[in-house]
Design a protein around this motif. Structure first.
Motif, PDB file in Angstrom:
ATOM      1  N   LYS A   1       0.826  -1.198   0.000  1.00 18.14           N
ATOM      2  CA  LYS A   1       0.000   0.000   0.000  1.00 18.14           C
ATOM      3  C   LYS A   1       0.865   1.254   0.000  1.00 18.14           C
ATOM      4  O   LYS A   1       1.878   1.338   0.691  1.00 18.14           O
ATOM      5  CB  LYS A   1      -0.899   0.002   1.240  1.00 18.14           C
ATOM      6  CG  LYS A   1      -1.913   1.132   1.256  1.00 18.14           C
ATOM      7  CD  LYS A   1      -2.804   1.032   2.482  1.00 18.14           C
ATOM      8  CE  LYS A   1      -3.816   2.172   2.515  1.00 18.14           C
ATOM      9  NZ  LYS A   1      -4.685   2.089   3.719  1.00 18.14           N
ATOM     10  N   VAL A   2       0.440   2.236  -0.809  1.00 21.33           N
ATOM     11  CA  VAL A   2       1.167   3.501  -0.873  1.00 21.33           C
ATOM     12  C   VAL A   2       0.749   4.388   0.295  1.00 21.33           C
ATOM     13  O   VAL A   2      -0.434   4.592   0.544  1.00 21.33           O
ATOM     14  CB  VAL A   2       0.876   4.235  -2.203  1.00 21.33           C
ATOM     15  CG1 VAL A   2       1.550   5.612  -2.209  1.00 21.33           C
ATOM     16  CG2 VAL A   2       1.340   3.398  -3.377  1.00 21.33           C
ATOM     17  N   HIS A   3       1.723   4.907   1.027  1.00 21.93           N
ATOM     18  CA  HIS A   3       1.451   5.793   2.159  1.00 21.93           C
ATOM     19  C   HIS A   3       1.772   7.226   1.766  1.00 21.93           C
ATOM     20  O   HIS A   3       2.799   7.496   1.132  1.00 21.93           O
ATOM     21  CB  HIS A   3       2.293   5.395   3.382  1.00 21.93           C
ATOM     22  CG  HIS A   3       1.964   4.028   3.901  1.00 21.93           C
ATOM     23  ND1 HIS A   3       0.936   3.790   4.779  1.00 21.93           N
ATOM     24  CD2 HIS A   3       2.540   2.819   3.635  1.00 21.93           C
ATOM     25  CE1 HIS A   3       0.879   2.499   5.058  1.00 21.93           C
ATOM     26  NE2 HIS A   3       1.848   1.890   4.372  1.00 21.93           N
ATOM     27  N   ILE A   4       0.890   8.150   2.129  1.00 17.97           N
ATOM     28  CA  ILE A   4       1.074   9.571   1.827  1.00 17.97           C
ATOM     29  C   ILE A   4       1.324  10.326   3.127  1.00 17.97           C
ATOM     30  O   ILE A   4       0.565  10.198   4.087  1.00 17.97           O
ATOM     31  CB  ILE A   4      -0.156  10.153   1.107  1.00 17.97           C
ATOM     32  CG1 ILE A   4      -0.383   9.412  -0.222  1.00 17.97           C
ATOM     33  CG2 ILE A   4       0.020  11.652   0.854  1.00 17.97           C
ATOM     34  CD1 ILE A   4      -1.639   9.839  -0.946  1.00 17.97           C
ATOM     35  N   TYR A   5       2.387  11.103   3.144  1.00 18.50           N
ATOM     36  CA  TYR A   5       2.742  11.883   4.326  1.00 18.50           C
ATOM     37  C   TYR A   5       2.679  13.371   3.987  1.00 18.50           C
ATOM     38  O   TYR A   5       3.131  13.798   2.927  1.00 18.50           O
ATOM     39  CB  TYR A   5       4.153  11.530   4.818  1.00 18.50           C
ATOM     40  CG  TYR A   5       4.298  10.091   5.244  1.00 18.50           C
ATOM     41  CD1 TYR A   5       4.034   9.707   6.561  1.00 18.50           C
ATOM     42  CD2 TYR A   5       4.685   9.116   4.333  1.00 18.50           C
ATOM     43  CE1 TYR A   5       4.165   8.381   6.953  1.00 18.50           C
ATOM     44  CE2 TYR A   5       4.819   7.786   4.711  1.00 18.50           C
ATOM     45  CZ  TYR A   5       4.559   7.424   6.020  1.00 18.50           C
ATOM     46  OH  TYR A   5       4.688   6.114   6.404  1.00 18.50           O
ATOM     47  N   GLU A   6       2.095  14.143   4.883  1.00 23.98           N
ATOM     48  CA  GLU A   6       2.010  15.594   4.711  1.00 23.98           C
ATOM     49  C   GLU A   6       2.761  16.285   5.833  1.00 23.98           C
ATOM     50  O   GLU A   6       2.619  15.924   7.000  1.00 23.98           O
ATOM     51  CB  GLU A   6       0.547  16.066   4.719  1.00 23.98           C
ATOM     52  CG  GLU A   6      -0.234  15.670   3.482  1.00 23.98           C
ATOM     53  CD  GLU A   6      -1.622  16.295   3.464  1.00 23.98           C
ATOM     54  OE1 GLU A   6      -1.879  17.175   4.317  1.00 23.98           O
ATOM     55  OE2 GLU A   6      -2.431  15.898   2.616  1.00 23.98           O
TER      56      GLU A   6
END
Length: 267
Positions: free
Chosen positions: A3-8
């Motif tokens: 799964k691709v994880h997105i961090y802000e």
């Protein structure tokens, strides 16, 4: 790959490549959003803020109070809080102190208590209303600064790039530094090669010039009272050599009331 994880990022990280662009984009974006309410302040934010320094000259204390309040209000909505506020007139900061929160007033950094502040390569003396250049001597070894040890080509470049003069008021020093480095290039020196006797003579003069330049105090204001100035003249000198060309401009002011003539350096 999973799964691709997105961090802000919730904050701008100092040193991150994209941080300067993001901060400038947000600063300009928020100015357009408040342009209808505070048109002059919005323009100031886009044109008078250099990276994270807000510098502006006003003709009256009231104007300084109003614009500072508006600029601070706009920036606060973007999460940018103005700190270390300083003025050559203490009255300018009175309004800011009135609308500042209790937490902000407790923050020692909200208002600077120092008479001298470092700003964009200069030292601003608020008491005498002058500016001067400040060289970061602490970045270099004492032996190098005292000329007990000759620099390499790399060290000459480091000194040259450490002279930060965005207004060009001390161009005679920065030009000298560039010429010394140019001589290193002309000699086809290696990066860590020590300079020869001829270049070393120019190197010693450069360090002496930098030390002398730090003693020069330049008035921040060209005209203190416009009412008594009867005539103004722009005087420009130009010259050139094989190495470079130069241009120096002054403003000549004639005080008709006191029959005095004063000259101020522009750049």
């Amino acid at each position: 790959f999973g799964k691709v994880h997105i961090y802000e990022s919730n904050v701008l990280i100092f040193g991150l490549v994209t941080s300067p662009y993001c901060s400038q984009y947000i600063k300009n974006l928020i100015s357009y959003e408040f342009e209808q309410d505070f048109p002059e302040a919005a323009h100031i934010i886009r044109s008078q803020i250099y990276v994270d320094d807000y510098v502006k000259t006003y003709k009256t204390i009231h104007e300084a109070q109003s614009r500072t309040y508006e600029v601070r209000t706009i920036l606060k909505n973007a999460g940018f809080n103005l700190v270390k506020l300083k003025s050559n007139y203490e009255e300018t900061l009175d309004l800011v102190k009135n609308y500042a929160t209790a937490q902000e007033l407790q923050n020692a950094k909200l208002f600077s208590q120092e008479n001298v502040e470092k700003l964009l390569g200069y030292e601003i003396d608020f008491k005498n209303d002058t500016l001067s250049i400040k060289f970061p001597w602490n970045k270099f070894s004492k032996k190098l600064i005292r000329c007990d040890k000759r620099p390499t080509k790399k060290q000459v470049l480091k000194v040259t790039m450490s002279i930060f003069d965005p207004l060009g008021l001390f161009e005679y020093v920065t030009s000298k530094a560039k010429l010394v480095y140019h001589q290193c290039i002309a000699n086809k020196m290696d990066w860590y090669e020590i300079i020869d006797d001829r270049i070393n003579a120019h190197w010693k003069k450069l360090l002496a010039w930098i030390a002398q330049a730090e003693k020069i105090k330049i008035p921040r204001v060209y005209i203190e009272d416009e009412k008594i100035i009867g005539k103004t003249q722009l005087v420009t000198f130009t010259d050139a050599s094989k190495e470079m060309s130069c241009c120096c401009s002054y403003i000549r002011l004639i005080d008709v009331m006191n029959q005095q003539i004063s000259v101020r350096l522009i750049g």
